[in-house]
Design an enzyme around this catalytic site. Sequence first.
Site, PDB file in Angstrom:
ATOM      1  N   ALA A 191       1.112  -1.197  -0.227  1.00  0.00           N
ATOM      2  CA  ALA A 191      -0.160  -0.024  -0.304  1.00  0.00           C
ATOM      3  C   ALA A 191       0.788   1.413   0.340  1.00  0.00           C
ATOM      4  CB  ALA A 191      -0.878  -0.182   1.120  1.00  0.00           C
TER       5      ALA A 191
ATOM      6  N   CYS B  19      -6.625  -6.361   3.677  1.00  0.00           N
ATOM      7  CA  CYS B  19      -7.401  -6.608   4.407  1.00  0.00           C
ATOM      8  C   CYS B  19      -9.083  -7.321   3.951  1.00  0.00           C
ATOM      9  CB  CYS B  19      -7.960  -5.304   4.613  1.00  0.00           C
ATOM     10  SG  CYS B  19      -7.110  -3.817   5.258  1.00  0.00           S
TER      11      CYS B  19
ATOM     12  N   GLY C  16      -1.499  -9.129  17.070  1.00  0.00           N
ATOM     13  CA  GLY C  16      -0.833  -7.663  17.092  1.00  0.00           C
ATOM     14  C   GLY C  16       0.055  -7.863  15.830  1.00  0.00           C
TER      15      GLY C  16
ATOM     16  N   SER D  12      14.352  11.040  10.205  1.00  0.00           N
ATOM     17  CA  SER D  12      16.079  12.154  10.713  1.00  0.00           C
ATOM     18  C   SER D  12      16.593  12.399   9.478  1.00  0.00           C
ATOM     19  CB  SER D  12      16.535  10.948  11.792  1.00  0.00           C
ATOM     20  OG  SER D  12      16.966   9.948  11.660  1.00  0.00           O
TER      21      SER D  12
ATOM     22  N   GLY E 141       3.280   4.525   6.343  1.00  0.00           N
ATOM     23  CA  GLY E 141       2.585   3.483   6.438  1.00  0.00           C
ATOM     24  C   GLY E 141       3.153   2.653   7.717  1.00  0.00           C
ATOM     25  N   ASP E 142       2.835   1.284   7.703  1.00  0.00           N
ATOM     26  CA  ASP E 142       3.094   0.308   8.840  1.00  0.00           C
ATOM     27  C   ASP E 142       4.128   0.694   9.708  1.00  0.00           C
ATOM     28  OD1 ASP E 142      -0.182  -0.264   7.896  1.00  0.00           O
ATOM     29  OD2 ASP E 142       0.918  -2.327   8.316  1.00  0.00           O
TER      30      ASP E 142
ATOM     31  N   THR F  38      -5.845   2.407   4.942  1.00  0.00           N
ATOM     32  CA  THR F  38      -6.558   3.287   4.769  1.00  0.00           C
ATOM     33  C   THR F  38      -4.900   5.140   4.807  1.00  0.00           C
ATOM     34  OG1 THR F  38      -7.658   4.061   6.464  1.00  0.00           O
ATOM     35  CG2 THR F  38      -8.496   3.623   4.843  1.00  0.00           C
TER      36      THR F  38
END
Lengths: 456, 456
Positions: free
Chosen positions: B12, B44, B247, B277, B285-286, B305
Amino acid sequence: MGEKLIVIGGTAAGLSAASKAKRVKPDMEITVFEKSGYISYGACGLPYFVGGMIDSPDDLVSLTVDQVTNKRGIPTYIHHEATKIDREHKTVTVVNLDSGEESVHPYDKLVIATGARPIRPNIPGIDADGVYYLRTVEDGIRLKAVVQAEGKKRAVIVGGGFIGLEVAEEMALSGVEVHVYELMPRLLPFLDESFSQLVRDTLEQHGVHVHTGCGVEAVLEQDGKACGVRVTGGEELAVDFVLMSIGVVPNSELARDAGLALGIKGTIAVDDELRTSDPDIWACGDCVQMKNRITGEAVHVPLGTTANKQGRIAGDNVAGAHDTFKGVLGSMVTKVFDLYISATGLSLDQAKKAGFDAVTSMITKGDRASYYPGSRDNKICLVLDRKTGRLLGAQGVGSESIAGRINVFVAAITCGMTVSEVNELDLVYAPPVAPVYDPILIAASQAMKKVDRQEG
Amino acid sequence: MGEKLIVIGGTAAGLSAASKAKRVKPDMEITVFEKSGYISYGACGLPYFVGGMIDSPDDLVSLTVDQVTNKRGIPTYIHHEATKIDREHKTVTVVNLDSGEESVHPYDKLVIATGARPIRPNIPGIDADGVYYLRTVEDGIRLKAVVQAEGKKRAVIVGGGFIGLEVAEEMALSGVEVHVYELMPRLLPFLDESFSQLVRDTLEQHGVHVHTGCGVEAVLEQDGKACGVRVTGGEELAVDFVLMSIGVVPNSELARDAGLALGIKGTIAVDDELRTSDPDIWACGDCVQMKNRITGEAVHVPLGTTANKQGRIAGDNVAGAHDTFKGVLGSMVTKVFDLYISATGLSLDQAKKAGFDAVTSMITKGDRASYYPGSRDNKICLVLDRKTGRLLGAQGVGSESIAGRINVFVAAITCGMTVSEVNELDLVYAPPVAPVYDPILIAASQAMKKVDRQEG
């Protein structure tokens, strides 16, 4: 002894006002007079009652006279028409329509919630039997009887507004051959033209005959009974009955005759607190002038949601508060067969008239993840200000979920969001209910391309 | 010759960044390296692929390597893992996972979109065959094979978060006996307790066994194959396979080893423009740290999303823009069987922790006019600041339409609306899609009663 409040009108606005005032100030002596035989009914459900989806008129009624009178402590009279307001002596004259008896009632405060009535065009044959309207429960009962009667029938619906189209659907589903005549060049002309066309296509696919740019000039009668119509151009069509559905006019004669100030289109003028030009008289619902929430312009958008909200505000203010009604966006949703249509805010024409440098932006996007079964297209048309990117209006057609999506634009418009701010909303996502970029975000992102680039 | 951009990660965020940068600056030389065998897939949708509602993994893929490489002009390599970033020499070392070959690629600018991976708890038996995860398409293919295999099976799902519950639904619908173990005292603990209970009831009504306050302490194995679990308290349950769904952790080792600053929970720290940095390196993203849009607090809410939106912003900024990512509300929606669950903003606990004098207000209301067939209850719980009435969070359960309603609260929270302002929204209304007072308005109106009265 508490103050005497009289409320004229016992449907959405009037009963909301009476109930709210009673809750806030229980010692107020409140009386409601309603001209028709029903109070507190969901008029917007009438098309579905006519079509048979809803059985009994009682199903449309949320409160009975007995409940309001005895449980809420608000004496309520049906078939009682207020015929005169005497502001000097602070009385209302009421006629019992069953007995003809007239009575005079003193008030300290008064709420006028007389609503609106269907326009009755001045054309030959308009008084014939077989010409129907759909506004009150009684109207619904009469129309349902003829729609659901045995045998093949043909009906003409005069007016292609959304109530006309809802009834067209319900009549067609009941086996009636339906012809809709709309004088404007297209159905629901506040919609983008392509959306109007989709509505027309959907109706025609389900057997409804749609005639646009064509009005009904006369109802033809035989022995006092409607048997046909003559339309623009002179063509005649034999019919079994006619539904007149070309809009409403506010019932403001009582207010006018009492010398209260009037607004546009014969509405009763009120301030933001819904007070009329007489400080002891409030008015609310379909009979009053409203303002557009974006432009501040005076409008008359008679809808059930507004009537309910205004009723509460009027009731609160009668009891001493100073609540204000913020105005309307003209938000609406309807369905014809499997097509849902929803809109809020300004159309392109309205936005231009209001002085915006307005443009539209159109997208089509599935309402679920493309790989998830059952996805249906949502089409969304946004109206925005080219200079600032401010969102001014939103229209959508597609599946049922379009209503929820247009409601997001209601909130966005109310807050004065730009399309770029809408594009940044952290909306919910899961494949069964939305694509990863919701149609709302796609619409906003496309619309951003129409905004003038800022320098540097 | 254009600037060289390397993008690490092709789902994504990474692919959005690459595509956006190419659109804005077509002369940029962009290369994408993806470790797995798939790019641009809808992760998803994996539960529904496992359950068989979606046939082929290709259905989840919106762009193929060939399309991106040849149509978009972005050379893209799957099974290529970036193993080292040399910031001094501005190179990325990449290993071809099929051949083992290592190559070194110079960059001018770099985007890190390495995503996250499932947590692999350090318990006995975790390495046994028959312990599954669901993150990549390959994970989905493996899990689907065992779920859809012939014969009666029993599965344990470790973790009652919403991905675990989506898979529980899909496995149950596929005939698997499903046991969900959740260490917390209830499912989806960010929800109001009564909503958690409704989710549990719905799962149990459909035959899913739910165990809360109970974790899996060991996977039992026989000949290297998972054959059971031992849970809190010592009880053992024989199973055919196990899904670990407790998770994810960000894949930030590459960034860390390159000396980039990290954020909370092992995320990569980025500024509002998604720059790390190192001024020539962006991350999205994730794998990155986000901020909560209400509190400004650093959070890690890895959702598709957000990944898509951040990818576009990173791509735009790599190409010279200065777009900012505004943060997340933690908006979510999911369904278990016929119950839809949606939430946005702060839960009561989160609001209190953030220093608000927060309260909740709960309502239940039909999602259509009461007289219209098919109405289903929507339950909405609002979290608000008692002093100001500011809306802080909204949660809902009920029919599919709850998603659209929570999205209205997303807009309202984003604008900083009070519940009283929400109550004044001119929402759309028609009997087939809403009651005259939409559940949104009822929720706002009830919540107003929780707000401290202002002095006259």
